[in-house]
Write an enzyme that holds these catalytic residues in place. Structure first.
Site, PDB file in Angstrom:
ATOM      1  N   GLU A  16      -0.425   3.774   7.598  1.00 40.46           N
ATOM      2  CA  GLU A  16      -1.493   4.102   8.785  1.00 40.46           C
ATOM      3  C   GLU A  16      -0.192   3.890   9.993  1.00 40.46           C
ATOM      4  O   GLU A  16      -0.569   3.186  10.299  1.00 40.46           O
ATOM      5  CB  GLU A  16      -1.822   2.891   8.729  1.00 40.46           C
ATOM      6  CG  GLU A  16      -2.729   2.621   7.453  1.00 40.46           C
ATOM      7  CD  GLU A  16      -4.032   2.071   7.994  1.00 40.46           C
ATOM      8  OE1 GLU A  16      -4.725   0.809   8.901  1.00 40.46           O
ATOM      9  OE2 GLU A  16      -5.818   2.293   6.996  1.00 40.46           O
ATOM     10  N   GLU A  35      -5.777   2.226  -0.255  1.00 41.33           N
ATOM     11  CA  GLU A  35      -7.116   1.093   0.053  1.00 41.33           C
ATOM     12  C   GLU A  35      -8.173   1.859   0.658  1.00 41.33           C
ATOM     13  O   GLU A  35      -8.888   3.254   0.417  1.00 41.33           O
ATOM     14  CB  GLU A  35      -6.357   0.481   1.310  1.00 41.33           C
ATOM     15  CG  GLU A  35      -5.237  -0.511   1.376  1.00 41.33           C
ATOM     16  CD  GLU A  35      -5.381  -0.377   2.466  1.00 41.33           C
ATOM     17  OE1 GLU A  35      -6.129  -0.319   3.434  1.00 41.33           O
ATOM     18  OE2 GLU A  35      -3.625  -0.849   3.757  1.00 41.33           O
TER      19      GLU A  35
HETATM   20  C1  BGC Z   1      -5.030  -1.420   6.706  1.00 43.11           C
HETATM   21  C2  BGC Z   1      -4.956  -3.550   6.156  1.00 43.11           C
HETATM   22  C3  BGC Z   1      -6.286  -3.532   6.792  1.00 43.11           C
HETATM   23  C4  BGC Z   1      -7.426  -3.480   6.378  1.00 43.11           C
HETATM   24  C5  BGC Z   1      -9.175  -3.255   6.345  1.00 43.11           C
HETATM   25  C6  BGC Z   1      -6.008  -0.919   6.241  1.00 43.11           C
HETATM   26  O1  BGC Z   1      -5.844  -0.249   7.733  1.00 43.11           O
HETATM   27  O2  BGC Z   1      -3.913  -1.279   6.086  1.00 43.11           O
HETATM   28  O3  BGC Z   1      -3.781  -3.852   6.388  1.00 43.11           O
HETATM   29  O4  BGC Z   1      -6.037  -4.820   6.103  1.00 43.11           O
HETATM   30  O5  BGC Z   1      -7.431  -1.855   6.931  1.00 43.11           O
HETATM   31  O6  BGC Z   1      -8.610  -3.575   8.205  1.00 43.11           O
END
Ligand code: BGC
Length: 482
Positions: free
Chosen positions: A198, A388
């Site tokens: 990110e 993610e």
């Molecule tokens: C990040 C994580 C974070 C998650 C929730 C993502 O943007 O890569 O490190 O914990 O979002 O906020």
């Protein structure tokens, strides 16, 4: 008396339902209801994701150097309740237990990050051997349990000792040396590496709004230069990983592009989504996949545009084996007559969101994100992973040890239903990593915001499966959303 049929319909409703399903009434009443089952492709990689600073703890152990997040989190006022990542989930010691959790869920992949300051405490060689040993052990334990490691080289814990941090172009070269080194030492067992996680979260949040480490508020030119160094680090990192890992190692990145859904699925609104996507991902994904910054971005930034040295764009656009897309929410877009050809719809105050207000519910964004990336860069995107997806929830641990996070299950199911659509339509999505395996240090929110499917009691370090863990286990076992 009202007659209730075996399928739960009243008699009149059953007759109508039978007509709709093309059956006679007796056939309909005898037929078993068909459950909806959204099967994913064979070999789909189901996994969970974490990041070093968020789960490891052990920040002063075995020669680890300080990262900018250690410094930032210890400065009063930066993190909710003054929390920090000193101990967090203590995965630095409990890694075996955590691999067992992954195994219990049936995951086939684990996405974790290597802490740069554990490997090179000052950001540059020499190696801290004990730091590397931790990842050696973790990788071996994962493989022993049939779980493929997906390794992110940088998830924001930049070594504090690197002068100027991401403001310095040298950091990009230091990153490439570090990434190449890790690829050389883990590449005999790790088949998937991601350079960075990110871009905007460690460039804009760290150097523009200052809500993340190192907490600076630079002017537009300064921010654009930081962004440029970040994508340069990615590109040089790709080259270094390829140079040091065995042939066939897959190299990609984990990016959180700004995601857009069409207000209606008509050709003009879908085209508007593509325009909005390229335009609003101009500092990061667009140059990585186009080999140049979009003209509209350069015009918009004018004198503040990043300074690009010869050869930078070639490195930045090094070919990738996969794109990892982090996905939490998206915006809605419509076509219009403006010069740019689209408008991003304002968010109504009534729009539903999850426990974190920034996670506005918009599950189609996972489908449209995959589709738009594949449509914009068909030649450049061989494969995609969702690196993610997940949500915070106001989890409550009941006295009898349960966490009924039905809202998280709703969120995950809605997104996986949309991801299934992408896979079903033939977009090359190979896997999905749920964020996150367990509650952890949620950056400036500290420990009060929980994203895990395992509930963590940060005092006792006990991990308790939430309803979502049970649901995810069933989903993985079925290779389907049911
Ligand atoms: C990040 C994580 C974070 C998650 C929730 C993502 O943007 O890569 O490190 O914990 O979002 O906020």
């Amino acid at each position: 008396m009202r007659l209730i049929t075996r399928r739960g319909f009243g008699k009149a409703a059953a007759a109508t339902a039978a007509v709709c399903s093309g059956m006679t009434l007796p056939e309909f009443l005898l037929a078993e209801p068909k459950p909806v089952r959204l099967a994913f492709p064979k070999g789909f990689v189901w996994g969970c994701a974490t990041a070093a600073y968020q789960v490891e703890g052990g920040v002063a152990e075995d020669g680890r150097g300080a990262s900018i997040w250690d410094t930032f989190s210890h400065q009063p006022g930066n993190i909710n309740h003054g929390d920090n990542g000193d101990v967090t989930d203590d995965s630095y010691h409990r890694w075996k237990e955590d691999v067992a959790l992954l195994k219990g869920l049936g995951t086939k992949g684990y996405r974790f990050s290597v802490a740069w300051p554990r490997i090179f405490p000052t950001g540059k060689a020499p190696l801290n051997p004990k730091g590397l040993e931790y990842y050696d052990r973790l990788v071996d334990e994962l493989l022993k349990n049939g779980i493929a490691p997906y390794v992110t080289m940088f998830h924001w814990d930049l070594p504090e000792a690197l002068p100027g941090g991401w403001q310095s172009r040298d950091t990009a070269y230091a990153f490439a040396d570090y990434a190449g080194f890790v690829a050389k030492r883990l590449g005999d067992r790790v088949q998937h590496f991601m350079t960075t996680n990110e871009f905007d979260s460690f460039t804009d949040d760290g150097y523009k709004s200052g809500v993340s480490a190192p907490g600076l508020k630079l002017d537009a030119a300064g921010v654009n230069q930081v962004r440029h160094h970040a994508i340069l680090a990615h590109g040089l990192g790709v080259q270094a990983i390829r140079a040091h890992a065995p042939a066939g190692t897959k190299v990609g990145l984990a990016e959180d592009p700004k995601l857009y859904c069409p207000v209606m699925e008509t050709p003009e609104h879908i085209e508007a989504v593509r325009k909005a996507f390229r335009d609003n991902n101009a500092p990061f994904l667009a140059p990585i996949l186009d080999g140049k910054y979009p003209d509209s971005y350069l015009a918009r930034e004018g004198a503040n545009a990043p300074k690009v040295a010869e050869g930078d764009m070639k490195a930045i656009s090094s070919p990738l084996d996969f794109i990892g897309m982090n996905c939490y929410h998206g915006d809605y877009v419509r076509a219009d007559d403006s010069k740019q050809g689209y408008a991003i719809e304002p968010v109504p105050t009534s729009h539903p969101h999850m426990a974190s207000t920034w996670i506005r519910l918009s599950p189609e964004c996972i489908y449209w994100g995959v589709r738009t990336i594949c449509e914009l860069w068909p030649e450049k995107v061989p494969l995609m992973y969702i690196t993610e997806n997940g949500t915070s929830s106001d989890d409550v641990l009941t006295a009898d040890g349960r966490v009924e996070d039905v809202d998280r299950v709703m969120y995950l199911r809605a997104h996986l239903t949309q991801l299934h659509r992408a896979a079903e339509e033939g977009y090359p999505v190979k896997g999905y990593f749920l964020w996150s395996l367990m509650d952890n240090f949620e950056w400036s929110d500290g420990f009060s915001t929980r994203f895990g499917i395992y509930y963590v009691d940060f005092k006792s370090q006990k991990r308790t499966p939430k309803l979502s863990a049970e649901w995810y286990r069933a989903t993985i076992a079925a290779n389907a959303v049911e």
